[in-house]
Scaffold this motif. Structure first.
Motif, PDB file in Angstrom:
ATOM      1  N   SER A 164      16.742  -1.455  11.911  1.00 23.49           N
ATOM      2  CA  SER A 164      16.345  -1.742  10.536  1.00 23.49           C
ATOM      3  C   SER A 164      15.935  -3.193  10.401  1.00 23.49           C
ATOM      4  O   SER A 164      16.210  -4.024  11.285  1.00 23.49           O
ATOM      5  N   ALA A 165      15.249  -3.516   9.303  1.00 21.95           N
ATOM      6  CA  ALA A 165      14.756  -4.872   9.071  1.00 21.95           C
ATOM      7  C   ALA A 165      15.888  -5.877   9.219  1.00 21.95           C
ATOM      8  O   ALA A 165      16.961  -5.727   8.632  1.00 21.95           O
ATOM      9  N   GLY A 166      15.625  -6.919  10.017  1.00 24.34           N
ATOM     10  CA  GLY A 166      16.626  -7.941  10.298  1.00 24.34           C
ATOM     11  C   GLY A 166      17.145  -7.870  11.715  1.00 24.34           C
ATOM     12  O   GLY A 166      17.657  -8.866  12.250  1.00 24.34           O
ATOM     13  N   ASP A 167      17.026  -6.684  12.351  1.00 24.57           N
ATOM     14  CA  ASP A 167      17.450  -6.537  13.743  1.00 24.57           C
ATOM     15  C   ASP A 167      16.393  -7.130  14.671  1.00 24.57           C
ATOM     16  O   ASP A 167      15.206  -6.827  14.521  1.00 24.57           O
ATOM     17  N   GLU A 168      16.816  -7.932  15.629  1.00 22.80           N
ATOM     18  CA  GLU A 168      15.858  -8.503  16.569  1.00 22.80           C
ATOM     19  C   GLU A 168      15.419  -7.484  17.609  1.00 22.80           C
ATOM     20  O   GLU A 168      14.316  -7.577  18.151  1.00 22.80           O
ATOM     21  N   GLN A 169      16.261  -6.529  17.923  1.00 26.97           N
ATOM     22  CA  GLN A 169      15.870  -5.438  18.804  1.00 26.97           C
ATOM     23  C   GLN A 169      15.267  -4.315  17.964  1.00 26.97           C
ATOM     24  O   GLN A 169      15.432  -4.268  16.747  1.00 26.97           O
ATOM     25  N   GLY A 170      14.582  -3.419  18.635  1.00 30.09           N
ATOM     26  CA  GLY A 170      13.967  -2.306  17.925  1.00 30.09           C
ATOM     27  C   GLY A 170      12.566  -2.574  17.443  1.00 30.09           C
ATOM     28  O   GLY A 170      11.998  -1.761  16.702  1.00 30.09           O
ATOM     29  N   LEU A 171      11.996  -3.717  17.847  1.00 32.59           N
ATOM     30  CA  LEU A 171      10.618  -4.060  17.477  1.00 32.59           C
ATOM     31  C   LEU A 171       9.708  -3.876  18.681  1.00 32.59           C
ATOM     32  O   LEU A 171      10.101  -4.170  19.820  1.00 32.59           O
ATOM     33  N   THR A 172       8.498  -3.412  18.423  1.00 29.40           N
ATOM     34  CA  THR A 172       7.523  -3.199  19.488  1.00 29.40           C
ATOM     35  C   THR A 172       6.206  -3.856  19.104  1.00 29.40           C
ATOM     36  O   THR A 172       5.786  -3.785  17.948  1.00 29.40           O
ATOM     37  N   LEU A 173       5.574  -4.500  20.076  1.00 27.90           N
ATOM     38  CA  LEU A 173       4.295  -5.179  19.853  1.00 27.90           C
ATOM     39  C   LEU A 173       3.163  -4.284  20.319  1.00 27.90           C
ATOM     40  O   LEU A 173       3.182  -3.761  21.443  1.00 27.90           O
ATOM     41  N   PHE A 174       2.168  -4.115  19.444  1.00 31.25           N
ATOM     42  CA  PHE A 174       1.012  -3.266  19.746  1.00 31.25           C
ATOM     43  C   PHE A 174      -0.263  -4.107  19.746  1.00 31.25           C
ATOM     44  O   PHE A 174      -0.415  -5.028  18.947  1.00 31.25           O
ATOM     45  N   ASP A 175      -1.185  -3.762  20.626  1.00 31.46           N
ATOM     46  CA  ASP A 175      -2.507  -4.378  20.711  1.00 31.46           C
ATOM     47  C   ASP A 175      -3.518  -3.302  20.353  1.00 31.46           C
ATOM     48  O   ASP A 175      -3.787  -2.396  21.150  1.00 31.46           O
ATOM     49  N   ILE A 176      -4.070  -3.361  19.137  1.00 33.92           N
ATOM     50  CA  ILE A 176      -4.934  -2.279  18.668  1.00 33.92           C
ATOM     51  C   ILE A 176      -6.260  -2.802  18.139  1.00 33.92           C
ATOM     52  O   ILE A 176      -6.378  -3.952  17.743  1.00 33.92           O
ATOM     53  N   ASP A 177      -7.233  -1.910  18.112  1.00 34.28           N
ATOM     54  CA  ASP A 177      -8.553  -2.215  17.576  1.00 34.28           C
ATOM     55  C   ASP A 177      -8.449  -2.397  16.063  1.00 34.28           C
ATOM     56  O   ASP A 177      -7.839  -1.573  15.371  1.00 34.28           O
ATOM     57  N   ALA A 178      -9.041  -3.455  15.543  1.00 31.98           N
ATOM     58  CA  ALA A 178      -8.944  -3.748  14.111  1.00 31.98           C
ATOM     59  C   ALA A 178      -9.672  -2.733  13.248  1.00 31.98           C
ATOM     60  O   ALA A 178      -9.422  -2.655  12.038  1.00 31.98           O
ATOM     61  N   SER A 179     -10.568  -1.949  13.854  1.00 38.21           N
ATOM     62  CA  SER A 179     -11.329  -0.962  13.082  1.00 38.21           C
ATOM     63  C   SER A 179     -10.703   0.431  13.142  1.00 38.21           C
ATOM     64  O   SER A 179     -11.310   1.395  12.670  1.00 38.21           O
ATOM     65  N   ARG A 180      -9.519   0.527  13.680  1.00 38.02           N
ATOM     66  CA  ARG A 180      -8.897   1.842  13.830  1.00 38.02           C
ATOM     67  C   ARG A 180      -8.660   2.499  12.470  1.00 38.02           C
ATOM     68  O   ARG A 180      -8.335   1.828  11.486  1.00 38.02           O
ATOM     69  N   ALA A 181      -8.805   3.810  12.435  1.00 43.61           N
ATOM     70  CA  ALA A 181      -8.657   4.568  11.182  1.00 43.61           C
ATOM     71  C   ALA A 181      -7.278   4.340  10.578  1.00 43.61           C
ATOM     72  O   ALA A 181      -6.261   4.375  11.274  1.00 43.61           O
ATOM     73  N   GLY A 182      -7.261   4.119   9.258  1.00 43.30           N
ATOM     74  CA  GLY A 182      -6.002   3.941   8.546  1.00 43.30           C
ATOM     75  C   GLY A 182      -5.650   2.502   8.250  1.00 43.30           C
ATOM     76  O   GLY A 182      -4.676   2.230   7.556  1.00 43.30           O
ATOM     77  N   ILE A 183      -6.457   1.547   8.776  1.00 47.07           N
ATOM     78  CA  ILE A 183      -6.203   0.128   8.521  1.00 47.07           C
ATOM     79  C   ILE A 183      -7.105  -0.332   7.379  1.00 47.07           C
ATOM     80  O   ILE A 183      -8.319  -0.144   7.413  1.00 47.07           O
ATOM     81  N   LYS A 184      -6.507  -0.945   6.390  1.00 48.19           N
ATOM     82  CA  LYS A 184      -7.252  -1.445   5.234  1.00 48.19           C
ATOM     83  C   LYS A 184      -7.021  -2.939   5.069  1.00 48.19           C
ATOM     84  O   LYS A 184      -5.899  -3.416   5.188  1.00 48.19           O
ATOM     85  N   GLN A 185      -8.103  -3.671   4.807  1.00 50.41           N
ATOM     86  CA  GLN A 185      -8.038  -5.114   4.605  1.00 50.41           C
ATOM     87  C   GLN A 185      -8.121  -5.470   3.125  1.00 50.41           C
ATOM     88  O   GLN A 185      -8.886  -4.858   2.383  1.00 50.41           O
ATOM     89  N   ASP A 186      -7.344  -6.461   2.730  1.00 50.87           N
ATOM     90  CA  ASP A 186      -7.451  -7.039   1.391  1.00 50.87           C
ATOM     91  C   ASP A 186      -7.545  -8.547   1.546  1.00 50.87           C
ATOM     92  O   ASP A 186      -6.645  -9.165   2.132  1.00 50.87           O
ATOM     93  N   SER A 187      -8.622  -9.130   1.056  1.00 50.10           N
ATOM     94  CA  SER A 187      -8.828 -10.563   1.215  1.00 50.10           C
ATOM     95  C   SER A 187      -7.794 -11.348   0.423  1.00 50.10           C
ATOM     96  O   SER A 187      -7.316 -10.900  -0.612  1.00 50.10           O
TER      97      SER A 187
END
Length: 373
Positions: free
Chosen positions: A170-193
């Motif tokens: 859960s939020a606050g735990d240092e373990q349990g996090l994973t780093l992903f390298d993904i394409d910025a145009s992948r479906a489902g990603i929305k940008q807000d300036s």
């Protein structure tokens, strides 16, 4: 702290970088980018790539110049002097360092400047990676990312993202996090300036059931902070260097103004109280410059103190930049905050740079803890 001076090679790099940026990216170029509504000048970034700057932390086997963290810091200092806007820290420093440690296939395109990365870590108003709540739910052999990221630097121009998400705990735990390298145009990603006072490229991102495969994982599942740590240290040291250069840049502008502005028939630089303030600022910049150099060299040497020295440099550079821009604006008088003068631009960039990758309180706490305080 002992003053750390440039080696002969470092001095040559600094002179070359300063000459290039003074000619092709003075503060007037930053003003032009702002007026034209662009994050940075792509032609300038292309030139940086050709000179090896984009690959400064990429190995020669992957097409990089492999000059090291101290060299990256020198380049950042010189870019700070002229407020040069570029994806250098996000892509050439943070992403390159992180992905080099992980053995990524994207290093060669980072080195040319073709691939631009943004770091999507923050979810609140402060830098706190362990508080990441974005969910990365296992879905067969893949993951589904759902959540939001805030204050993503160079986000609108990046074509790839380093995203920290929670695969367990859960939020606050240092373990349990994973780093992903993904394409910025992948479906489902929305940008807000996001409009920031320094007119740089920051956005918020939302992820709605975004697919990520096992091949997108950087490092090990549930141990993303360890994978990201080298990049964060490098980015913090580089940002400290930019703020150090910014301090020197506004100090030089202010000194020039003191020499030309007259009151009561005298140049105001002859007033003793202003001389004392300028001397104090000079001393603070010198000490901070040494802290920045120490951090860069510690990173190059793989020193166990590299993380501490990066935090020390970021904390000192944040406070020095705050002092430098306040003195600069005050010594200019009321005109210092008008758009006609450049002094206000330095103040605005210093304020945003103070927050990104951890503010003074964050890094001062790390230094204090190391000293047992």
């Amino acid at each position: 702290m002992e003053k750390l001076v440039d080696t002969e090679d470092e001095a040559m790099l600094r002179d070359a970088a300063r000459g290039f940026l003074d000619n092709f990216s003075p503060v007037s170029a930053f003003r032009k980018n702002r007026d034209e509504g662009r994050a940075f000048d792509p032609a300038l970034w292309s030139e940086m790539g050709q000179m090896g700057w984009a690959g400064v932390l990429v190995g020669e086997g992957d097409g990089g110049s492999d000059m090291g963290h101290r060299a990256a810091g020198i380049l950042c200092e010189e870019m700070g002097r002229t407020l040069t806007a570029s994806p250098f820290i996000s892509s050439a420093v943070i992403a390159a360092t992180t992905l080099r440690a992980a053995g990524s296939d994207h290093l060669s395109s980072i080195a040319t400047g073709e691939t631009l990365y943004a770091l999507a870590v923050d979810e609140g108003s402060k830098f706190a990676p362990s508080r990441t709540a974005m969910e990365a739910r296992a879905d067969g052999n893949a993951f589904r990312l759902t959540g939001a990221k805030a204050f993503v630097a160079e986000g609108s121009t990046a074509n790839r993202l380093l995203v920290l998400a929670r695969t367990s705990g859960s939020a606050g735990d240092e373990q349990g996090l994973t780093l992903f390298d993904i394409d910025a145009s992948r479906a489902g990603i929305k940008q807000d300036s996001v409009e920031t006072i320094d007119y740089r490229d920051f956005i918020n991102l939302s992820f709605d059931n975004v697919e990520a495969t096992g091949d997108d994982v950087v490092g090990d599942v549930d141990n993303g902070l360890a994978a990201l740590a080298p990049g964060l240290r490098a980015g913090q040291a580089a940002l400290a260097a930019e703020l150090g250069g910014l301090s020197a840049g506004i100090a030089a502008i202010t000194l020039g103004y003191l020499k030309e502005r007259k009151q009561f028939g005298r140049h105001i630089g002859s007033f003793q109280v202003l001389q004392h303030r300028a001397a104090h600022l000079f001393a603070e910049i010198e000490v901070t410059t040494s802290a920045i150099a120490a951090a860069g060299r510690a990173l190059d040497e793989g020193s166990e103190n590299a993380a501490l020295l990066s935090s020390l440099a970021k904390a000192r550079a944040t406070q020095t930049a705050k002092l430098a821009v306040m003195e600069g604006v005050q010594m200019h008088g009321g005109i210092g905050m008008t758009d006609e003068y450049d002094a206000g631009f330095f103040m605005k960039r210093a304020r945003v740079g103070a927050e990104w990758l951890g503010d003074y309180g964050h890094h001062a706490a790390i230094v204090a803890a190391h000293r047992g305080l």
